[in-house]
Design a protein around this motif. Sequence first.
Motif, PDB file in Angstrom:
ATOM      1  N   THR A 116       0.825  -1.200   0.000  1.00 49.68           N
ATOM      2  CA  THR A 116       0.000   0.000   0.000  1.00 49.68           C
ATOM      3  C   THR A 116       0.865   1.259   0.000  1.00 49.68           C
ATOM      4  OG1 THR A 116      -0.148  -0.069   2.404  1.00 49.68           O
ATOM      5  CG2 THR A 116      -1.922  -1.117   1.159  1.00 49.68           C
ATOM      6  N   GLU A 117       2.145   1.103   0.364  1.00 51.82           N
ATOM      7  CA  GLU A 117       3.095   2.210   0.364  1.00 51.82           C
ATOM      8  C   GLU A 117       4.497   1.644   0.184  1.00 51.82           C
ATOM      9  OE1 GLU A 117       3.622   3.792   4.571  1.00 51.82           O
ATOM     10  OE2 GLU A 117       1.796   2.608   4.762  1.00 51.82           O
ATOM     11  N   PRO A 118       5.462   2.460  -0.205  1.00 46.39           N
ATOM     12  CA  PRO A 118       6.825   1.952  -0.402  1.00 46.39           C
ATOM     13  C   PRO A 118       7.435   1.430   0.902  1.00 46.39           C
ATOM     14  CG  PRO A 118       6.587   4.153  -1.352  1.00 46.39           C
ATOM     15  CD  PRO A 118       5.347   3.867  -0.586  1.00 46.39           C
ATOM     16  N   VAL A 119       8.170   0.307   0.802  1.00 40.46           N
ATOM     17  CA  VAL A 119       8.834  -0.297   1.965  1.00 40.46           C
ATOM     18  C   VAL A 119      10.254  -0.657   1.581  1.00 40.46           C
ATOM     19  CG1 VAL A 119       6.720  -1.228   2.982  1.00 40.46           C
ATOM     20  CG2 VAL A 119       8.018  -2.607   1.359  1.00 40.46           C
ATOM     21  N   LYS A 120      11.054  -0.961   2.598  1.00 47.00           N
ATOM     22  CA  LYS A 120      12.414  -1.433   2.372  1.00 47.00           C
ATOM     23  C   LYS A 120      12.701  -2.535   3.388  1.00 47.00           C
ATOM     24  CE  LYS A 120      14.607   2.254   5.099  1.00 47.00           C
ATOM     25  NZ  LYS A 120      13.461   2.760   5.788  1.00 47.00           N
ATOM     26  N   GLU A 121      13.848  -3.194   3.237  1.00 51.26           N
ATOM     27  CA  GLU A 121      14.213  -4.272   4.153  1.00 51.26           C
ATOM     28  C   GLU A 121      14.304  -3.750   5.586  1.00 51.26           C
ATOM     29  OE1 GLU A 121      17.619  -6.582   3.024  1.00 51.26           O
ATOM     30  OE2 GLU A 121      16.787  -7.030   1.054  1.00 51.26           O
ATOM     31  N   ARG A 122      13.954  -4.599   6.537  1.00 46.46           N
ATOM     32  CA  ARG A 122      13.974  -4.353   7.988  1.00 46.46           C
ATOM     33  C   ARG A 122      12.849  -3.436   8.447  1.00 46.46           C
ATOM     34  NH1 ARG A 122      17.422  -6.735  10.821  1.00 46.46           N
ATOM     35  NH2 ARG A 122      17.780  -5.160  12.397  1.00 46.46           N
ATOM     36  N   ASP A 123      11.870  -3.125   7.582  1.00 51.02           N
ATOM     37  CA  ASP A 123      10.685  -2.350   7.983  1.00 51.02           C
ATOM     38  C   ASP A 123       9.701  -3.277   8.683  1.00 51.02           C
ATOM     39  OD1 ASP A 123      11.501   0.079   7.018  1.00 51.02           O
ATOM     40  OD2 ASP A 123      10.276   0.016   5.197  1.00 51.02           O
ATOM     41  N   LYS A 124       9.056  -2.766   9.739  1.00 52.45           N
ATOM     42  CA  LYS A 124       7.971  -3.494  10.403  1.00 52.45           C
ATOM     43  C   LYS A 124       6.708  -3.237   9.600  1.00 52.45           C
ATOM     44  CE  LYS A 124       7.730  -5.152  14.193  1.00 52.45           C
ATOM     45  NZ  LYS A 124       7.643  -6.556  14.572  1.00 52.45           N
ATOM     46  N   VAL A 125       5.963  -4.309   9.312  1.00 53.55           N
ATOM     47  CA  VAL A 125       4.757  -4.184   8.505  1.00 53.55           C
ATOM     48  C   VAL A 125       3.626  -5.005   9.112  1.00 53.55           C
ATOM     49  CG1 VAL A 125       5.942  -3.755   6.312  1.00 53.55           C
ATOM     50  CG2 VAL A 125       5.503  -6.092   7.009  1.00 53.55           C
ATOM     51  N   SER A 126       2.406  -4.631   8.742  1.00 55.58           N
ATOM     52  CA  SER A 126       1.244  -5.468   9.048  1.00 55.58           C
ATOM     53  C   SER A 126       0.711  -5.968   7.715  1.00 55.58           C
ATOM     54  CB  SER A 126       0.182  -4.673   9.805  1.00 55.58           C
ATOM     55  OG  SER A 126      -0.370  -3.681   8.980  1.00 55.58           O
ATOM     56  N   PHE A 127       0.138  -7.153   7.716  1.00 54.16           N
ATOM     57  CA  PHE A 127      -0.319  -7.756   6.464  1.00 54.16           C
ATOM     58  C   PHE A 127      -1.404  -8.772   6.765  1.00 54.16           C
ATOM     59  CE2 PHE A 127       3.139 -10.199   8.153  1.00 54.16           C
ATOM     60  CZ  PHE A 127       2.771 -11.515   7.971  1.00 54.16           C
ATOM     61  N   ILE A 128      -2.064  -9.201   5.716  1.00 56.02           N
ATOM     62  CA  ILE A 128      -3.073 -10.256   5.821  1.00 56.02           C
ATOM     63  C   ILE A 128      -2.479 -11.515   5.215  1.00 56.02           C
ATOM     64  CG2 ILE A 128      -5.345 -11.023   5.057  1.00 56.02           C
ATOM     65  CD1 ILE A 128      -6.218  -8.111   5.129  1.00 56.02           C
ATOM     66  N   LYS A 129      -2.505 -12.602   5.970  1.00 58.00           N
ATOM     67  CA  LYS A 129      -1.948 -13.882   5.530  1.00 58.00           C
ATOM     68  C   LYS A 129      -3.013 -14.636   4.737  1.00 58.00           C
ATOM     69  CE  LYS A 129       0.108 -18.024   7.533  1.00 58.00           C
ATOM     70  NZ  LYS A 129       0.451 -18.696   8.773  1.00 58.00           N
ATOM     71  N   GLU A 130      -2.681 -14.940   3.481  1.00 53.28           N
ATOM     72  CA  GLU A 130      -3.626 -15.639   2.605  1.00 53.28           C
ATOM     73  C   GLU A 130      -3.002 -16.925   2.097  1.00 53.28           C
ATOM     74  OE1 GLU A 130      -4.446 -12.893  -0.551  1.00 53.28           O
ATOM     75  OE2 GLU A 130      -6.062 -11.920   0.564  1.00 53.28           O
ATOM     76  N   LYS A 131      -3.852 -17.919   1.904  1.00 57.30           N
ATOM     77  CA  LYS A 131      -3.411 -19.191   1.327  1.00 57.30           C
ATOM     78  C   LYS A 131      -3.400 -19.038  -0.186  1.00 57.30           C
ATOM     79  CE  LYS A 131      -2.759 -23.731   1.759  1.00 57.30           C
ATOM     80  NZ  LYS A 131      -1.478 -24.218   2.098  1.00 57.30           N
TER      81      LYS A 131
END
Length: 151
Positions: A116-131
């Motif tokens: 949803t926005e730019p990220v880089k390594e070692r960033d803390k993120v929230s996400f939805i886990k999908e199969k």
Amino acid sequence: MGESFSKKENRNKKVKAKEDKAQRKKERKMNNNKGKSLEDMLAYVDEDGNLSTEPPKQTRKTEIDSKDIRIGATPRLPEDTTRTGMITFFNTLKGFGFITDDKSGESIFFHINQLTEPVKERDKVSFIKEKSARGYSAAEVKKMDPRTKKS
């Protein structure tokens, strides 16, 4: 004309082998376990799950109503799909990366289209886990504010 030494030796070996075979057959007949009675062949399981030769005591029996027995798989409760984690690998050129889940420690794939926005390594993120077809993947990946730990 007499027999050669090797012919005599071979003949003696064959005779010895026949005698040994007859002896083993005789021992098998003596130690035959066939024909045991049904009582000798029965084994019981006690209340602790151990095998025993004695039938279980009748005093410990409890009646169970057949309506209380449920057959089939127990329904699973839906697990919380919103997770948090840290981006451990991200390739901006190829457009994919991996997030290490804080809860399970497993590595979860994500694609750049799910950001949803730019990220880089070692960033803390929230996400939805999908199969997905190849295992689990992350969707709706949002960067978390490091001070408040909220997205």
